[in-house]
Write a protein that holds these residues in place. Sequence first.
Motif, PDB file in Angstrom:
ATOM      1  N   GLY A   1       0.821  -1.203   0.000  1.00 44.62           N
ATOM      2  CA  GLY A   1       0.000   0.000   0.000  1.00 44.62           C
ATOM      3  C   GLY A   1       0.852   1.248   0.000  1.00 44.62           C
ATOM      4  N   ILE A   2       0.220   2.352   0.339  1.00 46.33           N
ATOM      5  CA  ILE A   2       0.910   3.639   0.352  1.00 46.33           C
ATOM      6  C   ILE A   2       0.800   4.228   1.748  1.00 46.33           C
ATOM      7  CG2 ILE A   2       0.953   5.966  -0.625  1.00 46.33           C
ATOM      8  CD1 ILE A   2      -0.254   4.704  -3.183  1.00 46.33           C
ATOM      9  N   PRO A   3       1.931   4.516   2.367  1.00 43.59           N
ATOM     10  CA  PRO A   3       1.875   5.067   3.727  1.00 43.59           C
ATOM     11  C   PRO A   3       1.449   6.531   3.715  1.00 43.59           C
ATOM     12  CG  PRO A   3       4.125   5.092   2.959  1.00 43.59           C
ATOM     13  CD  PRO A   3       3.309   4.411   1.877  1.00 43.59           C
ATOM     14  N   SER A   4       0.923   6.977   4.844  1.00 39.12           N
ATOM     15  CA  SER A   4       0.623   8.403   5.003  1.00 39.12           C
ATOM     16  C   SER A   4       1.896   9.173   5.319  1.00 39.12           C
ATOM     17  CB  SER A   4      -0.393   8.611   6.128  1.00 39.12           C
ATOM     18  OG  SER A   4      -1.596   7.966   5.826  1.00 39.12           O
ATOM     19  N   VAL A   5       2.742   8.579   6.173  1.00 41.36           N
ATOM     20  CA  VAL A   5       3.985   9.208   6.617  1.00 41.36           C
ATOM     21  C   VAL A   5       5.129   8.221   6.395  1.00 41.36           C
ATOM     22  CG1 VAL A   5       5.246  10.107   8.626  1.00 41.36           C
ATOM     23  CG2 VAL A   5       2.802  10.611   8.351  1.00 41.36           C
ATOM     24  N   PHE A   6       6.247   8.730   5.888  1.00 38.88           N
ATOM     25  CA  PHE A   6       7.443   7.907   5.688  1.00 38.88           C
ATOM     26  C   PHE A   6       8.573   8.578   6.444  1.00 38.88           C
ATOM     27  CE2 PHE A   6      10.401   5.916   2.256  1.00 38.88           C
ATOM     28  CZ  PHE A   6      10.582   4.789   3.047  1.00 38.88           C
ATOM     29  N   ARG A   7       9.007   7.952   7.564  1.00 39.04           N
ATOM     30  CA  ARG A   7      10.059   8.516   8.417  1.00 39.04           C
ATOM     31  C   ARG A   7      11.420   8.058   7.913  1.00 39.04           C
ATOM     32  NH1 ARG A   7       8.840  10.916  13.003  1.00 39.04           N
ATOM     33  NH2 ARG A   7      10.796  10.276  13.941  1.00 39.04           N
ATOM     34  N   LEU A   8      12.306   9.022   7.674  1.00 35.33           N
ATOM     35  CA  LEU A   8      13.617   8.762   7.093  1.00 35.33           C
ATOM     36  C   LEU A   8      14.687   9.534   7.842  1.00 35.33           C
ATOM     37  CD1 LEU A   8      12.359   9.567   3.529  1.00 35.33           C
ATOM     38  CD2 LEU A   8      12.978   7.284   4.275  1.00 35.33           C
ATOM     39  N   HIS A   9      15.913   9.036   7.778  1.00 34.01           N
ATOM     40  CA  HIS A   9      17.061   9.804   8.267  1.00 34.01           C
ATOM     41  C   HIS A   9      17.375  10.889   7.232  1.00 34.01           C
ATOM     42  CE1 HIS A   9      17.933   7.142  11.589  1.00 34.01           C
ATOM     43  NE2 HIS A   9      17.900   6.099  10.784  1.00 34.01           N
ATOM     44  N   GLN A  10      18.253  11.826   7.590  1.00 33.54           N
ATOM     45  CA  GLN A  10      18.573  12.924   6.683  1.00 33.54           C
ATOM     46  C   GLN A  10      19.726  12.643   5.737  1.00 33.54           C
ATOM     47  OE1 GLN A  10      18.872  16.890   7.986  1.00 33.54           O
ATOM     48  NE2 GLN A  10      16.979  16.834   9.148  1.00 33.54           N
ATOM     49  N   GLY A  11      20.296  11.463   5.775  1.00 34.88           N
ATOM     50  CA  GLY A  11      21.438  11.153   4.926  1.00 34.88           C
ATOM     51  C   GLY A  11      21.094  11.170   3.453  1.00 34.88           C
ATOM     52  N   SER A  12      22.123  11.282   2.625  1.00 40.88           N
ATOM     53  CA  SER A  12      21.916  11.335   1.176  1.00 40.88           C
ATOM     54  C   SER A  12      21.308  10.043   0.646  1.00 40.88           C
ATOM     55  CB  SER A  12      23.247  11.617   0.460  1.00 40.88           C
ATOM     56  OG  SER A  12      24.165  10.568   0.718  1.00 40.88           O
ATOM     57  N   ASP A  13      21.446   8.948   1.384  1.00 39.20           N
ATOM     58  CA  ASP A  13      20.845   7.691   0.961  1.00 39.20           C
ATOM     59  C   ASP A  13      19.326   7.673   1.148  1.00 39.20           C
ATOM     60  OD1 ASP A  13      21.715   7.865   3.632  1.00 39.20           O
ATOM     61  OD2 ASP A  13      21.598   5.720   3.928  1.00 39.20           O
ATOM     62  N   PHE A  14      18.788   8.663   1.824  1.00 38.09           N
ATOM     63  CA  PHE A  14      17.343   8.751   2.015  1.00 38.09           C
ATOM     64  C   PHE A  14      16.712   9.940   1.307  1.00 38.09           C
ATOM     65  CE2 PHE A  14      18.633   6.300   5.780  1.00 38.09           C
ATOM     66  CZ  PHE A  14      17.852   5.188   5.567  1.00 38.09           C
ATOM     67  N   THR A  15      17.523  10.750   0.692  1.00 40.88           N
ATOM     68  CA  THR A  15      16.978  11.937   0.036  1.00 40.88           C
ATOM     69  C   THR A  15      17.446  11.995  -1.412  1.00 40.88           C
ATOM     70  OG1 THR A  15      18.840  13.262   0.835  1.00 40.88           O
ATOM     71  CG2 THR A  15      16.866  13.280   2.187  1.00 40.88           C
ATOM     72  N   SER A  16      16.514  12.223  -2.298  1.00 37.67           N
ATOM     73  CA  SER A  16      16.824  12.424  -3.711  1.00 37.67           C
ATOM     74  C   SER A  16      15.621  13.099  -4.346  1.00 37.67           C
ATOM     75  CB  SER A  16      17.123  11.099  -4.418  1.00 37.67           C
ATOM     76  OG  SER A  16      15.943  10.347  -4.597  1.00 37.67           O
ATOM     77  N   ALA A  17      15.861  13.784  -5.418  1.00 36.22           N
ATOM     78  CA  ALA A  17      14.765  14.445  -6.134  1.00 36.22           C
ATOM     79  C   ALA A  17      13.753  13.413  -6.617  1.00 36.22           C
ATOM     80  CB  ALA A  17      15.317  15.263  -7.299  1.00 36.22           C
ATOM     81  N   HIS A  18      14.250  12.264  -7.072  1.00 31.11           N
ATOM     82  CA  HIS A  18      13.362  11.210  -7.569  1.00 31.11           C
ATOM     83  C   HIS A  18      12.436  10.694  -6.464  1.00 31.11           C
ATOM     84  CE1 HIS A  18      11.905   7.712  -9.721  1.00 31.11           C
ATOM     85  NE2 HIS A  18      12.314   6.957  -8.715  1.00 31.11           N
ATOM     86  N   LEU A  19      13.014  10.351  -5.302  1.00 30.77           N
ATOM     87  CA  LEU A  19      12.217   9.834  -4.198  1.00 30.77           C
ATOM     88  C   LEU A  19      11.235  10.891  -3.696  1.00 30.77           C
ATOM     89  CD1 LEU A  19      11.738   7.340  -2.455  1.00 30.77           C
ATOM     90  CD2 LEU A  19      13.490   8.177  -0.881  1.00 30.77           C
ATOM     91  N   GLU A  20      11.668  12.137  -3.631  1.00 30.86           N
ATOM     92  CA  GLU A  20      10.764  13.228  -3.233  1.00 30.86           C
ATOM     93  C   GLU A  20       9.596  13.354  -4.201  1.00 30.86           C
ATOM     94  OE1 GLU A  20      12.927  16.886  -2.672  1.00 30.86           O
ATOM     95  OE2 GLU A  20      14.323  15.924  -1.289  1.00 30.86           O
ATOM     96  N   GLN A  21       9.872  13.232  -5.498  1.00 30.61           N
ATOM     97  CA  GLN A  21       8.811  13.338  -6.499  1.00 30.61           C
ATOM     98  C   GLN A  21       7.830  12.174  -6.387  1.00 30.61           C
ATOM     99  OE1 GLN A  21       8.253  15.996  -8.727  1.00 30.61           O
ATOM    100  NE2 GLN A  21       6.300  14.908  -8.759  1.00 30.61           N
ATOM    101  N   VAL A  22       8.355  10.971  -6.184  1.00 33.78           N
ATOM    102  CA  VAL A  22       7.479   9.800  -6.025  1.00 33.78           C
ATOM    103  C   VAL A  22       6.571   9.989  -4.821  1.00 33.78           C
ATOM    104  CG1 VAL A  22       7.470   7.337  -5.436  1.00 33.78           C
ATOM    105  CG2 VAL A  22       9.011   8.179  -7.213  1.00 33.78           C
ATOM    106  N   MET A  23       7.130  10.427  -3.704  1.00 30.84           N
ATOM    107  CA  MET A  23       6.313  10.639  -2.508  1.00 30.84           C
ATOM    108  C   MET A  23       5.290  11.753  -2.718  1.00 30.84           C
ATOM    109  SD  MET A  23       8.724   9.809   0.765  1.00 30.84           S
ATOM    110  CE  MET A  23      10.215  10.649   0.268  1.00 30.84           C
ATOM    111  N   ALA A  24       5.671  12.804  -3.426  1.00 30.26           N
ATOM    112  CA  ALA A  24       4.721  13.883  -3.720  1.00 30.26           C
ATOM    113  C   ALA A  24       3.586  13.364  -4.601  1.00 30.26           C
ATOM    114  CB  ALA A  24       5.437  15.050  -4.392  1.00 30.26           C
ATOM    115  N   ASP A  25       3.921  12.581  -5.624  1.00 25.90           N
ATOM    116  CA  ASP A  25       2.895  12.027  -6.513  1.00 25.90           C
ATOM    117  C   ASP A  25       1.933  11.113  -5.760  1.00 25.90           C
ATOM    118  OD1 ASP A  25       4.075  13.387  -8.616  1.00 25.90           O
ATOM    119  OD2 ASP A  25       5.064  11.607  -9.444  1.00 25.90           O
TER     120      ASP A  25
END
Length: 185
Positions: free
Chosen positions: A111-135
């Motif tokens: 399914g799709i979570p409401s909230v996805f808790r992540l660390h701030q490292g570069s392995d958890f942040t990317s423009a692609h992942l941010e866009q997927v979560m926004a979509d």
Amino acid sequence: MHGIVADLDPALVTLGVDGTKKYRESFELVYRREATTPNEIWQADHTELDIWVVDERGRPARPWLAAIEDDHSRAIAGYAANLEAPSALTTALAFRHAIGRKPEPDWHVCGIPSVFRLHQGSDFTSAHLEQVMADLKVNPVLTLKDQTHGHGKIERLIGTINQMCLAHQPGYARRGTPTALARRN
């Protein structure tokens, strides 16, 4: 002078003498959140597994695991394992695995979570992942640096995998000790 020092707030003294980390550990209020439904909150983390394997070139290597856990059920929603260091791509692959239906009939977590808790490292942040979560309308929540107290459940899961699942396997690498496999090369 002694009267002034004696009247100082203990929290202020800890902050000034021991620093912000000790202050947070001693005086900051911790909100313990609990998801009330499946897919309300997911959390992710990476770890280098405590086991030696042989890579495609015949060299010893320790695999990395990216795991995503549903906060409500504590079930593994998805994962990705490989021999490369964690990256945003690994996180995205684990997230894709988590949201999709699994081929195993008894693995119902998807399914799709409401909230996805992540660390701030570069392995958890990317423009692609941010866009997927926004979509998908997923709210990413990044843990503040040195404030990982919101990731206890996923940390426990990873500890269980290393200590209970891998400890009896050939190639187990107890933290801090070399193995015969590693010494061969």
